[in-house]
Scaffold this active site. Structure first.
Site, short mmCIF file in Angstrom:
data_model
loop_
_atom_site.label_atom_id
_atom_site.label_comp_id
_atom_site.label_asym_id
_atom_site.label_seq_id
_atom_site.Cartn_x
_atom_site.Cartn_y
_atom_site.Cartn_z
N GLN A 134 0.83 -1.21 0.00
CA GLN A 134 0.00 0.00 0.00
C GLN A 134 0.86 1.26 0.00
O GLN A 134 1.67 1.45 0.90
CB GLN A 134 -0.90 -0.01 1.24
CG GLN A 134 -1.71 1.25 1.45
CD GLN A 134 -2.65 1.13 2.64
OE1 GLN A 134 -3.65 0.42 2.59
NE2 GLN A 134 -2.32 1.80 3.74
N GLY A 135 0.69 2.10 -1.00
CA GLY A 135 1.46 3.34 -1.13
C GLY A 135 0.62 4.55 -0.74
O GLY A 135 0.15 5.29 -1.61
N TYR A 136 0.43 4.73 0.57
CA TYR A 136 -0.33 5.88 1.07
C TYR A 136 0.59 6.90 1.76
O TYR A 136 0.78 8.00 1.28
CB TYR A 136 -1.39 5.41 2.08
CG TYR A 136 -2.72 4.97 1.49
CD1 TYR A 136 -2.86 4.69 0.14
CD2 TYR A 136 -3.84 4.83 2.31
CE1 TYR A 136 -4.07 4.29 -0.39
CE2 TYR A 136 -5.06 4.43 1.79
CZ TYR A 136 -5.18 4.17 0.45
OH TYR A 136 -6.38 3.77 -0.05
N SER A 137 1.15 6.50 2.90
CA SER A 137 1.90 7.44 3.74
C SER A 137 3.14 7.99 3.04
O SER A 137 3.79 7.28 2.25
CB SER A 137 2.32 6.77 5.04
OG SER A 137 1.19 6.44 5.83
N GLU A 256 -10.93 -1.91 5.43
CA GLU A 256 -9.77 -2.48 6.10
C GLU A 256 -10.11 -3.08 7.45
O GLU A 256 -9.46 -4.01 7.91
CB GLU A 256 -8.70 -1.40 6.28
CG GLU A 256 -7.45 -1.85 6.99
CD GLU A 256 -6.45 -0.73 7.16
OE1 GLU A 256 -5.32 -1.01 7.58
OE2 GLU A 256 -6.80 0.44 6.88
N GLU A 398 -4.57 10.66 17.68
CA GLU A 398 -5.05 12.04 17.60
C GLU A 398 -5.99 12.22 16.40
O GLU A 398 -7.04 12.86 16.51
CB GLU A 398 -3.86 13.00 17.49
CG GLU A 398 -3.01 13.10 18.75
CD GLU A 398 -2.05 11.92 18.91
OE1 GLU A 398 -1.43 11.84 19.99
OE2 GLU A 398 -1.93 11.10 17.99
#
Length: 416
Positions: A134-137, A256, A398
């Protein structure tokens, strides 16, 4: 509320147990208990072969919203999927290397992709042959995913219609070293900001010189996560339409935390059992003062913390079963689940070393300087170190609290 399983589920339980017992032999038997969060580096070759074994048995894609057998998979009810997960965990079958493709990418393609995309990618996932990451962050866009800066520019060469060139950096990418494909959230509209102008792209990892994977060494000594650098990498597929990446990405995050949340809790239960066994073996001795207390003694405070940990896990399980059928319908539900298990698992890591007392600060007797750092850690120490990240990755506490406050409780939005 009735949390029991029906006769059909128990029949499936017997069938699943028989299949696993028959197939967990040879190299697969030696890989039992290997892999999973904090241990993704263990037995990768055997676990990848095991993924193909699961595919041949039709056990991948049980929850996909497609007709049974459409891609060679069995179709199980929600309770059936839980039964399979329980048996899988009970026999300590190898940690899955295909779960990102099966549980994240595949349901997303079913919900948002074209029929051509489903026919292209789902069979490889169902057979256990194609692995995904997964290429998110990104370094500047973790929990605040709308800050993505990776860009994708439409290819202008003749004959290259539909192709994008992806340039940028992703980080904390699990299984990137072994993945065949990566789904990437990238900015396809020049000058766009925040949620607008993003697209959900599918990028092949085997592009030498255009995709560079660099392991990130953690304080536990292992490298579960990676940095991934894209330098003009080709992306031939856009899921959900150009510019619709934010909607697709959010839909994926809701998917997810369905049955996978219960599967995760089964692993948590096994970890808690090991901590409880260590406490019982010590005769109830512990160290209320933590690592610095070298005087083991019967510790009612530690005993209370262990009981509370057990009770919280049971409560999380019942709540997950209660809400399983409506996951994704309530914007707050995924955030609540992540908030609960992240803190619980982190506290379990703290308990694991507290039960050990002062001994938790030392490595095994046969370790010596010069040996790999990770070999100097035991299970409890690795659990403690790895779980420090549980309240950060996958959406920090948060961010989860903000989502609940704004979307569920209707409180004023945070000043941007």
């Amino acid at each position: 509320m009735d949390f029991s399983f029906g006769a059909e589920d128990e029949e499936l339980r017997a069938r699943a147990r028989a299949w696993l017992t028959e197939h967990l032999v040879g190299p697969y038997a030696r890989a039992t208990g290997l892999g999973g969060p904090g241990s993704e580096h263990e037995g990768v070759a055997a676990r990848r072969a095991w993924e193909r074994e699961l595919g041949r048995g039709g056990w991948i894609g049980q929850g996909w919203e497609v007709p049974a057998g459409a891609y060679g998979q069995q179709r199980l009810s929600l309770t059936g999927q839980v039964v399979w997960a329980e048996e899988y965990a009970a026999l300590r079958a190898p940690g899955r290397v295909g779960h990102i493709g099966e549980n994240l990418l595949a349901p997303t393609l079913i919900a948002y992709g074209s029929q051509e995309q489903r026919d292209r990618f789902l069979p490889g996932i169902a057979r256990g042959e194609e692995l995904w990451c997964q290429g998110y962050s990104e370094p500047g866009a973790g929990s605040d995913l709308a800050g993505v800066r990776t860009v994708a520019v439409r290819e202008s060469r003749r004959g290259a219609a539909g192709l994008f060139r992806v340039t940028g950096q992703k980080i904390w990418t699990s299984l990137a070293r072994d993945a065949d494909w990566c789904f990437v959230l990238a900015r396809t509209e020049a000058g766009s900001k925040r949620h607008r102008g993003l697209s959900f792209l599918l990028v092949a990892m085997d592009q030498p010189g255009r995709v560079d994977v660099r392991p990130i060494r953690q304080m536990s000594g292992t490298s579960e996560f990676n940095e991934v650098f894209f330098d003009g990498a080709v992306a031939a597929e856009v899921v959900g339409g150009e510019g619709e990446g934010w909607s697709v990405a959010m839909g994926l995050l809701a998917l997810e935390r369905g049955v996978s949340t219960l599967v995760q809790q089964i692993g948590f239960a096994a970890e808690l059992e090991r901590v409880l066994a260590a406490f019982a073996a010590s005769g109830g001795a512990g160290a209320s003062g933590g690592l610095g207390d070298s005087a083991p003694r019967d510790d009612p405070v530690l005993r209370d913390r262990l009981v509370r940990q057990w009770a919280e896990l049971r409560t999380m399980r019942w709540n997950a079963l209660r809400t399983l059928g409506s996951v994704g319908d309530d914007d707050g539900a995924p955030s609540v689940a992540k908030l609960l298990w992240g803190g619980w698992h982190r506290r379990l890591g703290e308990l694991a070393v507290a039960v050990r007392g002062a001994a938790a600060s030392a490595g095994p007797a046969d370790w010596a300087p010069g040996l790999p750092y990770e070999l100097g850690l035991d299970e409890e120490q690795r659990l403690f170190l790895f779980t420090r990240a549980d309240t950060i990755y996958g959406g920090s506490d948060e961010i989860q609290r903000n989502i609940i406050a704004e979307r569920v409780l209707g409180l004023p939005r945070e000043t941007r």
